[in-house]
Design a protein around this motif. Structure first.
Motif, PDB file in Angstrom:
ATOM      1  N   ALA A 160       4.534  -2.021  -7.197  1.00 28.94           N
ATOM      2  CA  ALA A 160       3.546  -0.951  -7.407  1.00 28.94           C
ATOM      3  C   ALA A 160       3.899  -0.193  -8.685  1.00 28.94           C
ATOM      4  O   ALA A 160       5.083   0.037  -8.969  1.00 28.94           O
ATOM      5  CB  ALA A 160       3.513  -0.012  -6.212  1.00 28.94           C
ATOM      6  N   CYS A 161       2.868   0.205  -9.464  1.00 29.98           N
ATOM      7  CA  CYS A 161       3.095   0.908 -10.733  1.00 29.98           C
ATOM      8  C   CYS A 161       2.057   2.033 -10.900  1.00 29.98           C
ATOM      9  O   CYS A 161       0.950   1.945 -10.379  1.00 29.98           O
ATOM     10  CB  CYS A 161       2.943  -0.052 -11.923  1.00 29.98           C
ATOM     11  SG  CYS A 161       4.001  -1.518 -11.833  1.00 29.98           S
ATOM     12  N   SER A 162       2.459   3.086 -11.635  1.00 30.28           N
ATOM     13  CA  SER A 162       1.523   4.178 -11.919  1.00 30.28           C
ATOM     14  C   SER A 162       1.854   4.802 -13.273  1.00 30.28           C
ATOM     15  O   SER A 162       2.955   4.603 -13.812  1.00 30.28           O
ATOM     16  CB  SER A 162       1.577   5.240 -10.814  1.00 30.28           C
ATOM     17  OG  SER A 162       2.816   5.926 -10.830  1.00 30.28           O
ATOM     18  N   GLY A 163       0.928   5.591 -13.793  1.00 31.67           N
ATOM     19  CA  GLY A 163       1.164   6.302 -15.051  1.00 31.67           C
ATOM     20  C   GLY A 163       1.292   5.363 -16.224  1.00 31.67           C
ATOM     21  O   GLY A 163       0.541   4.393 -16.361  1.00 31.67           O
ATOM     22  N   THR A 164       2.274   5.624 -17.052  1.00 32.62           N
ATOM     23  CA  THR A 164       2.428   4.890 -18.305  1.00 32.62           C
ATOM     24  C   THR A 164       2.817   3.434 -18.109  1.00 32.62           C
ATOM     25  O   THR A 164       2.742   2.651 -19.069  1.00 32.62           O
ATOM     26  CB  THR A 164       3.494   5.579 -19.178  1.00 32.62           C
ATOM     27  OG1 THR A 164       4.713   5.665 -18.451  1.00 32.62           O
ATOM     28  CG2 THR A 164       3.045   6.961 -19.596  1.00 32.62           C
ATOM     29  N   VAL A 165       3.258   3.064 -16.908  1.00 34.37           N
ATOM     30  CA  VAL A 165       3.639   1.664 -16.672  1.00 34.37           C
ATOM     31  C   VAL A 165       2.619   0.962 -15.781  1.00 34.37           C
ATOM     32  O   VAL A 165       2.892  -0.109 -15.235  1.00 34.37           O
ATOM     33  CB  VAL A 165       5.050   1.571 -16.036  1.00 34.37           C
ATOM     34  CG1 VAL A 165       6.108   1.965 -17.048  1.00 34.37           C
ATOM     35  CG2 VAL A 165       5.148   2.423 -14.785  1.00 34.37           C
ATOM     36  N   SER A 166       1.436   1.551 -15.622  1.00 39.83           N
ATOM     37  CA  SER A 166       0.383   0.895 -14.842  1.00 39.83           C
ATOM     38  C   SER A 166       0.034  -0.448 -15.464  1.00 39.83           C
ATOM     39  O   SER A 166       0.133  -0.639 -16.683  1.00 39.83           O
ATOM     40  CB  SER A 166      -0.864   1.773 -14.789  1.00 39.83           C
ATOM     41  OG  SER A 166      -0.603   2.980 -14.110  1.00 39.83           O
ATOM     42  N   GLY A 167      -0.388  -1.378 -14.640  1.00 35.74           N
ATOM     43  CA  GLY A 167      -0.825  -2.679 -15.132  1.00 35.74           C
ATOM     44  C   GLY A 167       0.253  -3.729 -15.130  1.00 35.74           C
ATOM     45  O   GLY A 167      -0.002  -4.875 -15.518  1.00 35.74           O
ATOM     46  N   PHE A 168       1.467  -3.366 -14.710  1.00 36.51           N
ATOM     47  CA  PHE A 168       2.557  -4.352 -14.705  1.00 36.51           C
ATOM     48  C   PHE A 168       2.885  -4.859 -13.299  1.00 36.51           C
ATOM     49  O   PHE A 168       3.873  -5.580 -13.107  1.00 36.51           O
ATOM     50  CB  PHE A 168       3.819  -3.757 -15.340  1.00 36.51           C
ATOM     51  CG  PHE A 168       3.698  -3.589 -16.817  1.00 36.51           C
ATOM     52  CD1 PHE A 168       3.999  -4.642 -17.670  1.00 36.51           C
ATOM     53  CD2 PHE A 168       3.247  -2.398 -17.362  1.00 36.51           C
ATOM     54  CE1 PHE A 168       3.875  -4.486 -19.041  1.00 36.51           C
ATOM     55  CE2 PHE A 168       3.126  -2.245 -18.725  1.00 36.51           C
ATOM     56  CZ  PHE A 168       3.438  -3.283 -19.581  1.00 36.51           C
ATOM     57  N   ALA A 169       2.088  -4.478 -12.303  1.00 35.83           N
ATOM     58  CA  ALA A 169       2.344  -4.927 -10.931  1.00 35.83           C
ATOM     59  C   ALA A 169       2.324  -6.453 -10.874  1.00 35.83           C
ATOM     60  O   ALA A 169       1.471  -7.104 -11.481  1.00 35.83           O
ATOM     61  CB  ALA A 169       1.308  -4.349  -9.970  1.00 35.83           C
ATOM     62  N   GLY A 170       3.274  -7.011 -10.174  1.00 36.38           N
ATOM     63  CA  GLY A 170       3.385  -8.461 -10.037  1.00 36.38           C
ATOM     64  C   GLY A 170       4.354  -9.096 -11.006  1.00 36.38           C
ATOM     65  O   GLY A 170       4.747 -10.255 -10.823  1.00 36.38           O
ATOM     66  N   HIS A 171       4.771  -8.373 -12.049  1.00 35.60           N
ATOM     67  CA  HIS A 171       5.728  -8.926 -13.010  1.00 35.60           C
ATOM     68  C   HIS A 171       7.105  -9.083 -12.356  1.00 35.60           C
ATOM     69  O   HIS A 171       7.495  -8.299 -11.499  1.00 35.60           O
ATOM     70  CB  HIS A 171       5.834  -8.020 -14.243  1.00 35.60           C
ATOM     71  CG  HIS A 171       4.665  -8.162 -15.166  1.00 35.60           C
ATOM     72  ND1 HIS A 171       4.792  -8.198 -16.536  1.00 35.60           N
ATOM     73  CD2 HIS A 171       3.341  -8.310 -14.923  1.00 35.60           C
ATOM     74  CE1 HIS A 171       3.595  -8.339 -17.089  1.00 35.60           C
ATOM     75  NE2 HIS A 171       2.696  -8.390 -16.125  1.00 35.60           N
ATOM     76  N   ARG A 172       7.826 -10.070 -12.826  1.00 37.27           N
ATOM     77  CA  ARG A 172       9.178 -10.332 -12.315  1.00 37.27           C
ATOM     78  C   ARG A 172      10.188 -10.148 -13.439  1.00 37.27           C
ATOM     79  O   ARG A 172       9.901 -10.464 -14.610  1.00 37.27           O
ATOM     80  CB  ARG A 172       9.303 -11.767 -11.783  1.00 37.27           C
ATOM     81  CG  ARG A 172       8.573 -11.992 -10.466  1.00 37.27           C
ATOM     82  CD  ARG A 172       8.682 -13.442 -10.014  1.00 37.27           C
ATOM     83  NE  ARG A 172       8.171 -13.603  -8.663  1.00 37.27           N
ATOM     84  CZ  ARG A 172       8.895 -13.510  -7.550  1.00 37.27           C
ATOM     85  NH1 ARG A 172      10.193 -13.249  -7.643  1.00 37.27           N
ATOM     86  NH2 ARG A 172       8.354 -13.662  -6.378  1.00 37.27           N
TER      87      ARG A 172
ATOM     88  N   MET B  71      10.785  -4.508  -5.947  1.00 40.24           N
ATOM     89  CA  MET B  71      11.259  -5.076  -4.692  1.00 40.24           C
ATOM     90  C   MET B  71      12.172  -6.264  -4.990  1.00 40.24           C
ATOM     91  O   MET B  71      11.841  -7.131  -5.809  1.00 40.24           O
ATOM     92  CB  MET B  71      10.082  -5.530  -3.823  1.00 40.24           C
ATOM     93  CG  MET B  71      10.495  -6.014  -2.430  1.00 40.24           C
ATOM     94  SD  MET B  71       9.062  -6.153  -1.320  1.00 40.24           S
ATOM     95  CE  MET B  71       8.075  -7.372  -2.175  1.00 40.24           C
ATOM     96  N   VAL B  72      13.320  -6.282  -4.339  1.00 39.96           N
ATOM     97  CA  VAL B  72      14.285  -7.355  -4.558  1.00 39.96           C
ATOM     98  C   VAL B  72      13.761  -8.652  -3.955  1.00 39.96           C
ATOM     99  O   VAL B  72      13.318  -8.700  -2.801  1.00 39.96           O
ATOM    100  CB  VAL B  72      15.651  -7.000  -3.939  1.00 39.96           C
ATOM    101  CG1 VAL B  72      16.625  -8.175  -4.091  1.00 39.96           C
ATOM    102  CG2 VAL B  72      16.219  -5.746  -4.588  1.00 39.96           C
ATOM    103  N   ASP B  73      13.824  -9.732  -4.740  1.00 43.98           N
ATOM    104  CA  ASP B  73      13.438 -11.062  -4.272  1.00 43.98           C
ATOM    105  C   ASP B  73      14.409 -12.071  -4.854  1.00 43.98           C
ATOM    106  O   ASP B  73      14.242 -12.551  -5.970  1.00 43.98           O
ATOM    107  CB  ASP B  73      12.006 -11.384  -4.697  1.00 43.98           C
ATOM    108  CG  ASP B  73      11.519 -12.717  -4.129  1.00 43.98           C
ATOM    109  OD1 ASP B  73      12.140 -13.219  -3.175  1.00 43.98           O
ATOM    110  OD2 ASP B  73      10.510 -13.242  -4.637  1.00 43.98           O
TER     111      ASP B  73
ATOM    112  N   GLN C 131       0.825  -1.207   0.000  1.00 41.95           N
ATOM    113  CA  GLN C 131       0.000   0.000   0.000  1.00 41.95           C
ATOM    114  C   GLN C 131       0.856   1.253   0.000  1.00 41.95           C
ATOM    115  O   GLN C 131       0.587   2.215  -0.738  1.00 41.95           O
ATOM    116  CB  GLN C 131      -0.937  -0.006   1.223  1.00 41.95           C
ATOM    117  CG  GLN C 131      -1.923   1.157   1.250  1.00 41.95           C
ATOM    118  CD  GLN C 131      -2.868   1.087   2.444  1.00 41.95           C
ATOM    119  OE1 GLN C 131      -2.865   0.110   3.182  1.00 41.95           O
ATOM    120  NE2 GLN C 131      -3.666   2.115   2.628  1.00 41.95           N
ATOM    121  N   VAL C 132       1.915   1.256   0.793  1.00 48.44           N
ATOM    122  CA  VAL C 132       2.821   2.405   0.838  1.00 48.44           C
ATOM    123  C   VAL C 132       3.486   2.598  -0.521  1.00 48.44           C
ATOM    124  O   VAL C 132       3.605   3.731  -1.017  1.00 48.44           O
ATOM    125  CB  VAL C 132       3.865   2.232   1.953  1.00 48.44           C
ATOM    126  CG1 VAL C 132       4.972   3.283   1.832  1.00 48.44           C
ATOM    127  CG2 VAL C 132       3.206   2.301   3.320  1.00 48.44           C
ATOM    128  N   ALA C 133       3.934   1.509  -1.121  1.00 49.73           N
ATOM    129  CA  ALA C 133       4.592   1.609  -2.423  1.00 49.73           C
ATOM    130  C   ALA C 133       3.653   2.217  -3.467  1.00 49.73           C
ATOM    131  O   ALA C 133       4.068   3.053  -4.292  1.00 49.73           O
ATOM    132  CB  ALA C 133       5.078   0.233  -2.870  1.00 49.73           C
TER     133      ALA C 133
END
Length: 487
Positions: free
Chosen positions: A84-96, A74-76, A51-53
């Protein structure tokens, strides 16, 4: 990092928030208002990193007008996860994506915030990815906890050379809430781990097959488990109000306290001893005690951990092996262990007397073996009364007994042997048993050279000489160094 290395010639470095020593300029105007709101919102949600991200990447577009997209990676392991993503790169959250060969790898290596320009004209791999998302400029800011990069905040623009040094500073400011959330996440995980560990330790403490007690430096039992209370034969609630000194047999207390002193002085790391405890019913409980010292940050925080094993069964088996089953006097095995000890430790003399019952066969023949057993038990009581404060009365076999009296002068030993003879005779007269005692004695002064087996052999010989002569025989004798092999 081959793909990333080409860009650094077109990069402008900033100081990471972890290494910056000078005060960081604060945003002005609307950006300042937006940042204060971000701080408040992130503080309220600080234990929810995702949520913070998301709050940070959305605020980034408001605070840095040149940015048209933002992402927090986030490093894993050897990958990054787009959290977390916003703007032109929205929709890519969760990608590795793999770290190796990425722009993020350079930031993770240096630990510094950086502006990357001219990305669509850089190495083929990076240029292709940037053209796909129409990215010409990037700000990359590491989120560092301790000395470890835990993630990277990326701010993207479609325009070449879109970002200024002020934007880089703002990007570093935006990373602070992420670091706070990461720290809160670590603290929560540590609390959960500590709570889980505490529960496991609590279960181990309460369900242990051995007794466990935490003891303060004064000996007070701070905490015990049920098994400890069971072993010492006390109520658990009562034990937590008293010191171990109150439940320790007096004959074992000094040795226990001496060991604790050595432990506190650092002379030993731990100690183990077999000791007796006095139960609530005044019965003696045997246990094997192991004690360790646990040191706190301050000396007054130190405490002992005491572990008890119940050895009552073993001690009873040992006593059965070393005690006569009929009279409960020590047997020949006990004598063989005890006499050498008192000869070595006695500060005065040691007296040894062999005693054989005359007329005992007549008791068995006339009254039966039940009465014969009763006779032996009563004789043992007479002899035990002579050693109530020191020494040993033992049954060797059949109707043969021995008295061992340490730390005694010769005159007193003479009185004791005479009391043994007269006591047995008086018993026989009182019960109508035709018994008397033949006795052979040896007294060894404190300076005599002593050999336990030789002393027993000579006392035995003198007893038979007395039986043959129908009189007691006692002579002062300095034993030779040769053992007769009596034991």
């Amino acid at each position: 990092m081959g793909a990333a290395r080409a860009e650094w010639s077109n990069s402008r470095l900033g100081a990471s928030h972890a290494s910056r020593t000078e005060p960081m300029p604060m945003p002005q105007g609307n950006a300042a208002i937006r940042y204060r709101k971000l701080q408040r919102d992130c503080l309220a949600a600080c234990e929810n990193l995702e949520q913070v991200a998301q709050m940070v990447v959305e605020a980034a577009l408001d605070m840095i007008p040149a940015a048209d997209g933002a992402v927090y990676e986030m490093v894993d392991g050897d990958e990054v996860v787009l959290t977390a993503c916003s703007g032109t790169v929205s929709g890519f959250a969760g990608h590795r994506m793999p770290i190796k060969g990425s722009l993020s790898a350079g930031v993770m290596f240096s630990g510094k915030a950086v502006i990357c320009d001219g990305l669509q004209n850089s190495c083929p791999a990076t240029a292709a990815a940037c053209r796909r998302f129409n990215i010409s400029s990037l700000i990359l800011v590491p989120a560092i906890i301790g000395n470890r990069v835990r993630g990277v905040l990326k701010l993207a623009s479609h325009r070449p050379f879109a970002f200024s040094s002020d934007d880089l500073v703002t990007g570093e400011l935006l990373a602070y809430p992420l670091c706070v959330a990461l720290y809160a996440q670590d603290a929560r995980q540590q609390r959960n781990t500590s709570a889980s560990l505490h529960r496991r330790l609590q279960a181990m403490f309460e369900q242990a097959a051995v007794g466990v007690a935490l003891v303060d430096l004064d000996g007070r039992l701070l905490r015990i488990n049920d098994r400890f209370a069971e072993i010492v034969g006390r109520d658990r609630r009562d034990l937590e109000q008293i010191g171990f000194q109150n439940i320790t047999h007096p004959d074992d207390l000094l040795a226990d306290l001496a060991n604790l002193g050595r432990l506190q002085r650092g002379e030993i790391d731990s100690y183990t001893m077999e000791k007796r405890y006095i139960g609530g019913d005044e019965a003696i409980r045997w246990a094997r005690l192991t004690v360790n010292l646990i040191e706190g940050e301050r000396p007054e925080e130190n405490f002992f951990v005491s572990v008890l094993e119940d050895i009552g069964v073993q001690r009873r088996a040992q006593e059965d092996a070393q005690y006569d089953q009929l009279t409960r006097l020590p047997n020949r095995l006990s004598v063989a262990e005890y006499l050498p000890q008192v000869l070595a430790q006695s500060s005065q003399g040691v007296g040894v007397a062999f005693i054989d019952l005359d007329g005992f066969k007549s008791v068995n023949d006339a009254h039966g073996h039940f009465t014969g057993d009763e006779c032996l038990i009563e004789v043992s009581r007479v002899l035990r009364s002579l050693t109530s404060s020191r020494g040993m009365a033992a049954r060797l076999s059949g109707d043969e007994f021995v008295l061992i009296l340490p730390d005694i002068v010769e005159e007193e030993f003479d009185r004791c042997t005479k009391a043994a003879r007269t006591g047995i005779s008086a018993l026989g007269e009182a019960r109508g048993w035709p018994i008397t005692a033949s006795l052979g004695s040896v007294f060894c002064g404190g300076t005599d050279r002593l050999d336990a087996a030789a002393i027993m052999h000579l006392a035995d010989e003198r007893m038979y000489a007395a039986k043959r002569a129908d009189k007691a025989a006692r002579n002062h004798w300095a034993p030779s160094s040769e053992s007769s092999g009596w034991f």
